[in-house]
Design a protein around this motif. Structure first.
Motif, PDB file in Angstrom:
ATOM      1  N   UNK A  79      36.045  15.158  35.647  1.00 45.53           N
ATOM      2  CA  UNK A  79      34.873  15.521  36.446  1.00 45.53           C
ATOM      3  C   UNK A  79      35.279  16.676  37.347  1.00 45.53           C
ATOM      4  N   UNK A  80      34.765  17.872  37.026  1.00 45.99           N
ATOM      5  CA  UNK A  80      35.162  19.062  37.777  1.00 45.99           C
ATOM      6  C   UNK A  80      33.944  19.905  38.098  1.00 45.99           C
ATOM      7  N   UNK A  81      33.833  20.313  39.355  1.00 42.01           N
ATOM      8  CA  UNK A  81      32.767  21.231  39.769  1.00 42.01           C
ATOM      9  C   UNK A  81      31.389  20.752  39.318  1.00 42.01           C
ATOM     10  N   UNK A  82      31.114  19.461  39.566  1.00 40.26           N
ATOM     11  CA  UNK A  82      29.811  18.855  39.255  1.00 40.26           C
ATOM     12  C   UNK A  82      29.530  18.756  37.759  1.00 40.26           C
ATOM     13  N   UNK A  83      30.549  18.923  36.930  1.00 41.92           N
ATOM     14  CA  UNK A  83      30.403  18.805  35.491  1.00 41.92           C
ATOM     15  C   UNK A  83      31.279  17.685  34.951  1.00 41.92           C
ATOM     16  N   UNK A 141      26.734  22.681  19.443  1.00 40.41           N
ATOM     17  CA  UNK A 141      25.792  23.600  20.056  1.00 40.41           C
ATOM     18  C   UNK A 141      25.382  23.107  21.438  1.00 40.41           C
ATOM     19  N   UNK A 142      25.199  24.014  22.396  1.00 39.41           N
ATOM     20  CA  UNK A 142      24.579  23.619  23.666  1.00 39.41           C
ATOM     21  C   UNK A 142      23.244  22.930  23.401  1.00 39.41           C
ATOM     22  N   UNK A 143      22.969  21.896  24.166  1.00 39.90           N
ATOM     23  CA  UNK A 143      21.768  21.098  23.964  1.00 39.90           C
ATOM     24  C   UNK A 143      22.048  19.772  23.297  1.00 39.90           C
ATOM     25  N   UNK A 144      23.138  19.693  22.516  1.00 36.49           N
ATOM     26  CA  UNK A 144      23.527  18.415  21.925  1.00 36.49           C
ATOM     27  C   UNK A 144      24.040  17.479  23.021  1.00 36.49           C
ATOM     28  N   UNK A 145      24.047  16.203  22.701  1.00 43.38           N
ATOM     29  CA  UNK A 145      24.552  15.208  23.638  1.00 43.38           C
ATOM     30  C   UNK A 145      25.940  14.749  23.224  1.00 43.38           C
ATOM     31  N   UNK A 146      26.832  14.695  24.183  1.00 42.12           N
ATOM     32  CA  UNK A 146      28.170  14.144  23.967  1.00 42.12           C
ATOM     33  C   UNK A 146      28.196  12.754  24.589  1.00 42.12           C
ATOM     34  N   UNK A 173      31.335  20.869  28.074  1.00 40.53           N
ATOM     35  CA  UNK A 173      31.056  20.434  29.437  1.00 40.53           C
ATOM     36  C   UNK A 173      29.559  20.440  29.694  1.00 40.53           C
ATOM     37  N   UNK A 174      29.137  19.632  30.664  1.00 40.41           N
ATOM     38  CA  UNK A 174      27.725  19.591  31.035  1.00 40.41           C
ATOM     39  C   UNK A 174      27.533  18.974  32.407  1.00 40.41           C
ATOM     40  N   UNK A 175      26.509  19.443  33.109  1.00 47.55           N
ATOM     41  CA  UNK A 175      26.217  18.940  34.455  1.00 47.55           C
ATOM     42  C   UNK A 175      25.131  17.873  34.454  1.00 47.55           C
ATOM     43  N   UNK A 176      24.435  17.711  33.326  1.00 43.61           N
ATOM     44  CA  UNK A 176      23.387  16.697  33.227  1.00 43.61           C
ATOM     45  C   UNK A 176      23.983  15.467  32.545  1.00 43.61           C
ATOM     46  N   UNK A 214      34.783   4.170  25.590  1.00 42.56           N
ATOM     47  CA  UNK A 214      36.075   3.532  25.869  1.00 42.56           C
ATOM     48  C   UNK A 214      36.166   2.347  24.913  1.00 42.56           C
ATOM     49  N   UNK A 215      36.883   2.517  23.807  1.00 44.37           N
ATOM     50  CA  UNK A 215      36.864   1.497  22.766  1.00 44.37           C
ATOM     51  C   UNK A 215      35.468   1.436  22.169  1.00 44.37           C
ATOM     52  N   UNK A 216      34.860   0.240  22.180  1.00 43.67           N
ATOM     53  CA  UNK A 216      33.492   0.104  21.668  1.00 43.67           C
ATOM     54  C   UNK A 216      32.449   0.330  22.754  1.00 43.67           C
ATOM     55  N   UNK A 217      32.888   0.446  23.993  1.00 44.53           N
ATOM     56  CA  UNK A 217      31.941   0.586  25.102  1.00 44.53           C
ATOM     57  C   UNK A 217      31.465   2.024  25.275  1.00 44.53           C
ATOM     58  N   UNK A 218      30.147   2.177  25.459  1.00 49.51           N
ATOM     59  CA  UNK A 218      29.590   3.473  25.832  1.00 49.51           C
ATOM     60  C   UNK A 218      29.752   3.628  27.336  1.00 49.51           C
ATOM     61  N   UNK A 219      30.563   4.597  27.735  1.00 52.97           N
ATOM     62  CA  UNK A 219      30.770   4.849  29.157  1.00 52.97           C
ATOM     63  C   UNK A 219      29.628   5.666  29.746  1.00 52.97           C
ATOM     64  N   UNK A 220      29.167   6.665  29.013  1.00 51.50           N
ATOM     65  CA  UNK A 220      28.093   7.523  29.491  1.00 51.50           C
ATOM     66  C   UNK A 220      27.877   8.678  28.541  1.00 51.50           C
ATOM     67  N   UNK A 221      27.135   9.671  29.009  1.00 52.62           N
ATOM     68  CA  UNK A 221      26.806  10.813  28.152  1.00 52.62           C
ATOM     69  C   UNK A 221      26.496  12.023  29.006  1.00 52.62           C
ATOM     70  N   UNK A 222      26.552  13.194  28.376  1.00 46.65           N
ATOM     71  CA  UNK A 222      26.082  14.405  29.033  1.00 46.65           C
ATOM     72  C   UNK A 222      25.513  15.358  28.001  1.00 46.65           C
TER      73      UNK A 222
END
Length: 363
Positions: free
Chosen positions: A315-319, A332-337, A278-281, A341-349
């Motif tokens: 999406x829970x508690x601002x995360x 590890x914390x600090x990595x990006x997830x 999980x991540x808030x950023x 959705x299929x081939x589409x990049x929806x987003x990251x945190x």
């Protein structure tokens, strides 16, 4: 134009498509030798000369823009701060987020240009409502959508990726050779460009410090010592220098880095398995999902060259919270997830916290 084959061909294709193109090379260091040379990095004096030769062949103006100060603040200093906090950052992703598609794009727009084109392997698709979406490249082996996952809808509106639909890197090299580019056979860049000799541990020790500390097991028993916690990352196996084997005879891995106490916690490989990250950023690469009140089925990718895995997104508690169908390992914390959705990049945190698939008791 980094001085590599991809950006050279991307610039040539942009000209062929009828765009008015200007080649720009980013000077990211004012100190020669602080960035990689030859094939090991990018953005060196040697690379700048390669880029200029390609621009001359294409017949476009060429400039070098100095972003060294901002690169130091937004990428290098961020890298140091993240490691000092016990996290594992991705400097290439930060460079895209804060330099190439922020500082560079801002300057380009101020000068009256419409977009920034790069040699990244990714695609931009416009949906039926006119929204631009970021998608994987045709060549999944070279796909770079992961490191572009930080791009926002506004940035995608001013981005071009001329290589995204190319079936293979071999085709790009063949095209470069046909165009007479000297970089046609230049090796790909790799590793961290601002660490000259590739010794990340030594480089960090000079900047974060290398005070001796304890290596502990999950019960708090001391197994050995280390020369600086910042040099370790979650999932690491080598370099622990523990003088005796575990009771079961199996290797041990880094489970946690505790910078405040300068401790490194180690344990069995299965203790690395995670049931939740999980991540808030976070950010959305284009139009955000309409409703995250209930879990959304997706794919999640946690490294640039990792395979995506099925998961649910909430999406829970601002995360943003991701629960993979099968446990993720070595995160590890600090990595990006990055969420697909299929081939589409929806987003990251940015991963702030993790939940183990099995309880880990630390004394």
């Amino acid at each position: 134009m980094s001085g590599g084959v991809d950006s050279a061909v991307a610039a040539a294709r942009a000209v062929d498509a009828g765009h008015e193109v200007v080649g720009v090379h980013l000077a990211l260091s004012r100190m020669p030798g602080t960035l990689r040379t030859g094939s090991r990095g990018c953005c060196t004096i040697e690379d700048s000369m390669d880029a200029q030769r390609a621009a001359d062949l294409i017949g476009i103006p060429y400039y070098v823009w100095d972003f060294s100060e901002r690169f130091k603040l937004d990428v290098v200093d961020d890298f140091i701060a993240e490691y000092a906090a016990g996290r594992t950052p991705n400097p290439c992703l930060r460079c895209n987020e804060r330099i190439k598609f922020a500082a560079l794009l801002e300057k380009a727009l101020d000068l009256g240009f419409d977009a920034v084109a790069t040699g990244h392997y990714a695609n931009i698709v416009t949906d039926d409502d006119g929204n631009r979406e970021l998608h994987r490249a045709a060549d999944w082996a070279k796909d770079q959508s992961y490191v572009l996952g930080v791009l926002t809808a506004e940035q995608l509106a001013h981005s071009l990726f001329p290589l995204g639909s190319t079936p293979s890197k071999a085709e790009v090299r063949a095209e470069a050779a046909a165009r007479g580019f000297s970089v046609a056979s230049k090796p790909d860049s790799h590793d961290i460009c601002f660490i000259p000799d590739g010794d990340t541990r030594g480089w960090l020790a000079e900047r974060v410090g290398a005070e001796q500390g304890d290596i502990l097991d999950r019960d708090g028993a001391k197994l050995g010592t280390h020369e600086g916690a910042a040099a370790f990352t979650v999932g690491q196996r080598k370099g622990l220098n523990i003088g005796f084997p575990a009771d079961d005879g199996k290797p041990r891995f880094v489970l946690e880095v505790r910078p405040k106490t300068n401790e490194v916690i180690v344990g069995p490989r299965e203790a690395l398995d995670l049931s939740e990250i999980a991540g808030s950023r976070f950010s959305w690469a284009g139009r955000p999902p309409q409703d995250l009140g209930s879990p959304l089925e997706c794919m999640v990718q946690i490294r640039a060259h990792a395979d995506p895995v099925p998961a649910t997104l909430s999406h829970r508690d601002c995360e943003l919270v991701v629960n993979p169908e099968q446990p993720l390992s070595g995160v590890s914390p600090g990595q990006s997830a990055v969420i697909y959705l299929g081939t589409r990049v929806l987003g990251q945190f940015t991963i702030d916290r993790t939940v183990s698939a099995a309880p880990i008791h630390v004394g």
